[in-house]
Write an enzyme that holds these catalytic residues in place. Sequence first.
Site: not given
Ligand code: G16
Length: 547
Positions: A66, A378, A501
């Site tokens: 992602s 985001n 976090r």
């Molecule tokens: C992934 C999840 C999202 C989340 C993000 C948070 O996003 O699918 O729901 O908001 O991780 O990332 P962190 O825990 O690093 O703050 P993505 O778009 O990278 O798949």
Amino acid sequence: MAHFAKVAELSARHPKADGASFEYGTAGFRTLGDTLESTVFRVGLLAALRSQSKQGKTIGVMITASHNPECDNGVKLVDPMGEMLQQSWEAHCTRIANAASADELVAALAAVVEAEGIDVSVQARVVYARDTRPSGPLLQAALEDGLAALGAEATSYGVVTTPQLHYFVRCLNTAGTPAAYGEPTEAGYRAKYTGAFLRLVDGRPLPAPLHIDAANGVGGPEVRKLAAAAASPYLRIELHNDDTQTPGRLNKDCGADYVKSNQRAPAGLDLEPGARYCSFDGDADRIVYYYVDEHRSFHLLDGDKISTLVATYLRDLVAAAGIEDLQVGVVQTAYANGSSTSYIKDTLRLPTVFAKTGVKHLHHEAEKMPIGVYFEANGHGTVLFNSAAVDKLRHAAPQSPAQEDAIRRLWALRDLINESVGDAMSDMLLVEAILICKGWTPAQWDAAYTDLPSRLLKVVVHDRTQFKTTNAEQTLTAPPRLQDAIDTLVAKFPRGRAFVRPSGTEDAVRVYAEAATRADCDQLAYSVAGTVFDKAGGRGDRPAEFI
Ligand code: G16
């Protein structure tokens, strides 16, 4: 177990590095792409078992990291309705990924079969896809070995966006049922969403072209095909950052995460007043919008702004349709700007709840609402209509042409939304449709409320697993006394709010802060980040002091 006879042989082709450890987190497994081969092979095994545990329903596997840098990769499982893997299976995934030897691996697989009561004679069905990362083909080959080891019927969708794969899974498992979701093909995806979009905007004034920053990822070619399929002046796009060939460009200084985190335009775009812009992330499951005003000041329209736009539109349509007791609700996370939460509660007067970061958490909360709008700040999110809401729509008896039109629009909106997961392309069509229907510019959309200045920082620490949170991740319970120190800092700033976090997708701790003024907000963010760095084992450079 005879069923696992080929596992040891094929596993030997994808050995796990000694000492490596993996965890199925917020978005599946995610780490450096060249360390993931054994894990992806094992996810193939897990996908087959998961399908068998669901009586042969199709399970999805997406190879993507992602928004992460190009050198990272990841893999996640998609459950039968296109939703994220059921949480109780995450521990199985982690255990299987960490088995130290082939024997341990087979024993761990047998334990899952036992614990879940799986009938291994059921034919497993798995579909899979990957994003544009260079490590993708090798990981895909490992996945195929894992699927072959358990005799799964496996189908590749090639290189597509993450939400497209979620959509295919849902279509395959609902085909021929009253909940049939669509054609499980790329063409079917495009026809469904562009068809609903055109039904909504038909007859309205034409918009200016939309500028899209595709993060140099899979969203570029896919949105180009989407616009070609729509073949309509209502969807004229100008594509930027759509280079999926040059190594190193994916998500580099561009994409939704860059724009949201830095609150500035991506590289390669020179923003013009009056124009409309959006950014996808690397696998096109997030979207944020933005524009510059006549003084060329940058304005971000993030997931909160998308959420309030969509919730307002739905609420007004439900009222116009004359449908009673059909409540629209909103799910947010701690990252939601305080102004957006006040706006939803006090101005829109809609119920709102908080969930932990990660779409799987928001999705579950939204399922409890008749119409649940969920977006992370985001830009990751969608809308869910529960079965009671769908029934109400089905039985609605319009008393006037206006009510009939509102009901028709609600159906079209539902078709326009990818209910399986947040989807940059479907969300883009949703925002575009609402802006076209309202005749709004981005500035008019933005005028609903003013964001509090906010800042998101990353702190690299020796061990992010020591960070434990509660209260929808807004309060730290460990390391000891760190939360007290944060509270003391926050208390100094009017309208101050901050939390810390551990990231679920990167090896870092995230710091979020907001306050009444930009200067206060930045000072708060950097003081909290500095405190985390000093008190909790910061690594590398201490977060730069705000000057
Ligand atoms: C992934 C999840 C999202 C989340 C993000 C948070 O996003 O699918 O729901 O908001 O991780 O990332 P962190 O825990 O690093 O703050 P993505 O778009 O990278 O798949």
